[in-house]
Write an enzyme that holds these catalytic residues in place. Structure first.
Site, PDB file in Angstrom:
ATOM      1  N   ASP A  87      56.598 -71.789  50.455  1.00 60.30           N
ATOM      2  CA  ASP A  87      57.713 -71.459  50.948  1.00 60.30           C
ATOM      3  C   ASP A  87      57.765 -71.637  52.379  1.00 60.30           C
ATOM      4  O   ASP A  87      56.832 -71.063  53.064  1.00 60.30           O
ATOM      5  CB  ASP A  87      58.069 -69.966  50.602  1.00 60.30           C
ATOM      6  CG  ASP A  87      59.537 -69.561  50.847  1.00 60.30           C
ATOM      7  OD1 ASP A  87      60.298 -70.349  50.696  1.00 60.30           O
ATOM      8  OD2 ASP A  87      59.566 -68.206  50.930  1.00 60.30           O
ATOM      9  N   GLU A 139      65.102 -78.521  54.459  1.00 55.16           N
ATOM     10  CA  GLU A 139      66.455 -77.643  54.600  1.00 55.16           C
ATOM     11  C   GLU A 139      66.979 -78.415  55.887  1.00 55.16           C
ATOM     12  O   GLU A 139      66.439 -78.622  57.099  1.00 55.16           O
ATOM     13  CB  GLU A 139      65.894 -76.210  55.058  1.00 55.16           C
ATOM     14  CG  GLU A 139      66.891 -75.212  55.418  1.00 55.16           C
ATOM     15  CD  GLU A 139      66.286 -73.699  55.756  1.00 55.16           C
ATOM     16  OE1 GLU A 139      65.573 -73.517  54.993  1.00 55.16           O
ATOM     17  OE2 GLU A 139      67.245 -73.088  56.194  1.00 55.16           O
TER      18      GLU A 139
HETATM   19  P1  13P Z   1      65.855 -63.027  50.310  1.00 54.32           P
HETATM   20  O1  13P Z   1      65.036 -62.187  51.562  1.00 54.32           O
HETATM   21  O2  13P Z   1      67.011 -62.831  50.089  1.00 54.32           O
HETATM   22  O3  13P Z   1      64.792 -62.289  49.191  1.00 54.32           O
HETATM   23  O4  13P Z   1      65.143 -64.247  50.520  1.00 54.32           O
HETATM   24  C1  13P Z   1      63.762 -65.036  50.212  1.00 54.32           C
HETATM   25  C2  13P Z   1      63.708 -66.272  50.483  1.00 54.32           C
HETATM   26  O5  13P Z   1      64.854 -67.071  51.106  1.00 54.32           O
HETATM   27  C3  13P Z   1      62.432 -66.641  50.445  1.00 54.32           C
HETATM   28  O6  13P Z   1      62.367 -68.201  51.173  1.00 54.32           O
HETATM   29  O1  G3H Z   2      61.899 -66.500  53.577  1.00 52.61           O
HETATM   30  C1  G3H Z   2      61.023 -65.559  53.692  1.00 52.61           C
HETATM   31  C2  G3H Z   2      60.143 -64.894  52.644  1.00 52.61           C
HETATM   32  O2  G3H Z   2      60.789 -63.737  52.240  1.00 52.61           O
HETATM   33  C3  G3H Z   2      58.781 -64.719  52.963  1.00 52.61           C
HETATM   34  O3  G3H Z   2      58.484 -63.611  53.862  1.00 52.61           O
HETATM   35  O4  G3H Z   2      57.107 -64.818  55.625  1.00 52.61           O
HETATM   36  O5  G3H Z   2      57.275 -62.148  55.276  1.00 52.61           O
HETATM   37  O6  G3H Z   2      56.033 -63.729  53.438  1.00 52.61           O
HETATM   38  P1  G3H Z   2      57.259 -63.548  54.626  1.00 52.61           P
HETATM   39 ZN    ZN Z   3      63.509 -68.632  52.668  1.00 52.80          ZN
END
Ligand code: 13P
Ligand code: G3H
Ligand code: ZN
EC number: 4.1.2.13
Length: 314
Positions: A87, A139
């Site tokens: 992510d 993105e």
């Molecule tokens: P939320 O903060 O709405 O859960 O979004 C999570 C997200 O986009 C992780 O990439």
């Molecule tokens: O988009 C962000 C996600 O919620 C991940 O959060 O970077 O604190 O693990 P983090």
């Molecule tokens: Zn995100």
């Protein structure tokens, strides 16, 4: 079944008018809660790991936990499609490290870069990832909120410009695209009435027929957990998320992946606060992590059925 990339999942999700839930994982209880929900609902699932999660838990622990999740599903008699996704990959090196280290999908987040640089960086990651059958998300547009160490202010957030999406997708070869239509990361998404730019989503999907779109910042910030947190000593005034009916609508359109992290955090924190308040002499972590994991599981089941619509699609 081994861990899968997102290609087949998204193809079916697009055709079926539903979305796959992409849930952030940081520890064993979170992986277990989500996996149990996916097994119970026979739902394909994406377990995603941020840079912060890798720093917190270490890459190897998270990969082994997700491999264990796959085995757990098999042992339960469900051949569950599970993708392990990076992510918000910040750079080529992080993506490469995840691809080399067993991930089946990565996001390269160049949304803060000028378009040409975002294209160049994404193209480089795609070229490497596709050699290993790993799918890539990128993105365009910027969400407000907190992403790892980057805090994007609301007035700095930019909706995705539909004029840019065809060039971006065709010149990078990317497999899915996250767009900014008014969602944001974290627990404070709207000051007034929630509003999403469905017109932008529609225009993007008109320009990219059949192409999977990703929605970040898609937690509903479920009021029951915000209330629980506030009741048991927390302080989250004004927390507000994306209404479930808006997410359902997005899932029925081109959105094939809906990202959820904040709702997992809220459920765990709410239940742990409650347990601490109600059992002040308890000091076995299992005593509060077990109900927290259970609440998380039931919340994920609810999302699979009522938000994603991917129950029974495994
Ligand atoms: P939320 O903060 O709405 O859960 O979004 C999570 C997200 O986009 C992780 O990439
Ligand atoms: O988009 C962000 C996600 O919620 C991940 O959060 O970077 O604190 O693990 P983090
Ligand atoms: Zn995100």
């Amino acid at each position: 079944m081994a861990l899968v990339n997102t290609a087949e999942m998204f193809k079916k999700a697009y055709a079926g008018g539903y979305a796959i839930g992409a849930f952030n994982v940081n520890n064993m209880e979170i992986v277990q809660g989500i996996t149990e929900a996916a097994i119970m609902e026979k739902a394909p699932v994406i377990l995603q790991v941020s840079k912060g999660a890798r720093a917190y838990a270490k890459h190897v622990y998270l990969v082994k936990l997700v491999e264990a999740a796959l085995q757990d599903a098999k042992d339960s008699g469900v051949d569950l499609p599970i993708a392990l996704h990076l992510d918000h990959g910040p750079d080529f090196e992080t993506c490469k490290s995840c691809i080399d280290g067993g991930f089946t999908s990565v996001m390269i987040d160049g949304s803060h870069l000028p378009l040409a640089e975002n294209i160049e960086q994404t193209r480089r990651v795609v070229e490497y990832a596709h050699k290993y059958n790993v799918t890539v998300e990128a993105e365009l547009g910027r969400l407000a909120g907190v992403e790892d160490d980057v805090k994007v202010q609301a007035d700095d957030a930019l909706y995705t410009d539909p004029n840019e999406v065809e060039e971006f997708v065709h010149s990078t070869g990317v497999d899915s695209l996250a767009i900014a239509i008014g969602t944001s990361h974290g627990a404070y998404k709207f000051k007034g009435e929630p509003h999403l730019r469905f017109d932008i989503l529609e225009e993007v999907s008109r320009r990219l027929p059949g192409f999977p779109i990703v929605l970040h910042g898609a937690s509903s910030v479920m009021p029951e957990y915000v209330e629980m947190i506030n009741k048991y000593g927390g302080s989250m005034p004004g927390a507000q998320g994306v209404p479930e009916d808006m997410l359902r609508k997005a899932a029925s359109m081109a959105v094939c992946k809906i990202n959820v992290d904040s709702d997992l955090r809220l459920a765990m924190t709410g239940v742990i606060r409650k347990e601490f308040a109600e059992h002040p002499s308890e000091f076995d972590p299992r005593a509060y992590l077990k109900p927290a994991r259970l609440a998380l599981r039931d919340m994920v089941r609810h999302k699979i059925v009522h938000v994603m619509g991917c129950n029974g699609k495994a």
